[in-house]
Design an enzyme around this catalytic site. Sequence first.
Site, PDB file in Angstrom:
ATOM      1  N   PHE A 143      83.719  17.592  16.850  1.00 31.89           N
ATOM      2  CA  PHE A 143      85.043  17.339  17.401  1.00 31.89           C
ATOM      3  C   PHE A 143      85.527  18.619  18.065  1.00 31.89           C
ATOM      4  CE2 PHE A 143      89.638  17.318  17.563  1.00 31.89           C
ATOM      5  CZ  PHE A 143      89.869  16.108  18.179  1.00 31.89           C
TER       6      PHE A 143
ATOM      7  N   ASP B 294      83.275  27.257  17.870  1.00 33.27           N
ATOM      8  CA  ASP B 294      84.597  26.635  17.913  1.00 33.27           C
ATOM      9  C   ASP B 294      85.239  26.802  16.538  1.00 33.27           C
ATOM     10  OD1 ASP B 294      86.801  24.974  17.836  1.00 33.27           O
ATOM     11  OD2 ASP B 294      85.855  23.313  18.890  1.00 33.27           O
TER      12      ASP B 294
ATOM     13  N   LYS C 184      95.212  26.336  17.458  1.00 34.94           N
ATOM     14  CA  LYS C 184      95.968  25.858  16.304  1.00 34.94           C
ATOM     15  C   LYS C 184      96.768  26.968  15.628  1.00 34.94           C
ATOM     16  CE  LYS C 184      93.308  21.666  15.516  1.00 34.94           C
ATOM     17  NZ  LYS C 184      94.268  20.778  16.183  1.00 34.94           N
TER      18      LYS C 184
END
Length: 411
Positions: free
Chosen positions: A149, A234, A263
């Site tokens: 993801f 990531d 984030k």
Amino acid sequence: MTVATGRSLRSSAELIRAEEPVLAHNYHPLPVVVSRAEGAWVQDVEGRRYLDMLAGYSALNFGHRHPALVAAAHRQLDELTLTSRAFHNDRLAHFAESLAALTGLDMVLPMNTGAEAVESGIKVARKWAYDVKGVAPDRATIVVAADNFHGRTTTIVSFSTDETARAGFGPFTPGFRVVPYNDLAALEAAVDETTAAVLIEPIQGEAGVVIPDDGYLRGVRELTRRAGCLFMADEIQSGLGRTGRTLAVEHEGVVPDVLLLGKALGGGIVPVSAVVARREVLGVLGPGEHGSTFGGNPLAAAVGSAVVELLGTGEFQRRAEESGVLLREGLTALLGKGVRGFRARGLWAGVDIDPAIGTGRAISESLMREGVLVKDTHGSTIRLAPPLTITEEDLHTALAALEKVLDQGPR
């Protein structure tokens, strides 16, 4: 009791109904309407309190409205919020310097969202492949892992293996090879002279907090070094303290060529993301080849700098590691009592509930009724990712609520 929200007095049920005709249905949120928050706790419009065990998918690593981050934002709001990158601003250099130092890399490309960081990393890797590695034009490939993801843009869903994310959004962007996660042999077989980069999550969050075998990340690092391609990690969900280290790759002593962050970098206040990389990688970009109106804006840089300062103390990494022990102990005690298995690192866990008891969604709804907010991933798996500021008492509260929900049996 209802409280004022905006210009009207509206209950949770009324606000949820009001969204139905005017909001795109791209989310299926739990039926709770949050109006206030502080630390690890949120409050709905009726005044009910809930323990936040999701923390904005790690965007709220420091809790809601951390005083140092709110203060940094307030100070900057009184001075300057946006210039665009057409001009310099007085906050950006410090942000870039401090983030590069924190990660042990050289250069920073500031962006806004996690998906933008991934898209930017893909562009940088391809440009590097053409300018430095000498790959023929338009032939560069990037190897990724199944069940990944990395976001939901058209390019990113092109290499997703989740049909919910892909179906109906083609044609897809070429240039990607998908191999099983945690499989070095498959990865090595997929890498060739056209490979610009290997892009992986050190821990797969959306897949259910899937942690690779010890040595996998070191193997990826060695393989990419031998093959002359980039290792692009990531760490948008796994980074910035979540796993008990500043970065999840640190558990294996690995330094990637390219690091993708987001984030928690915005402190739960503003969207902030970044590509951080070695100088010879990010140095391939020239003026006009990539950009963002809001990337690196003064408000984002001020908040991002405050986030880096918090992480520089090591306090939050220690808290994640120490509280993570309590989390694992609590989940271990529930094995065979409704929990089939779990994977955890730091304050991050994917918990597999016995499907006979309920789906992940059903368990999440039951926990909501007990005053604890979590989110399902796939099937009967839920994920736990509380703020790193959570107290021992609050962690025990969450685990007790989970035990109570499991004891209630099938739903």
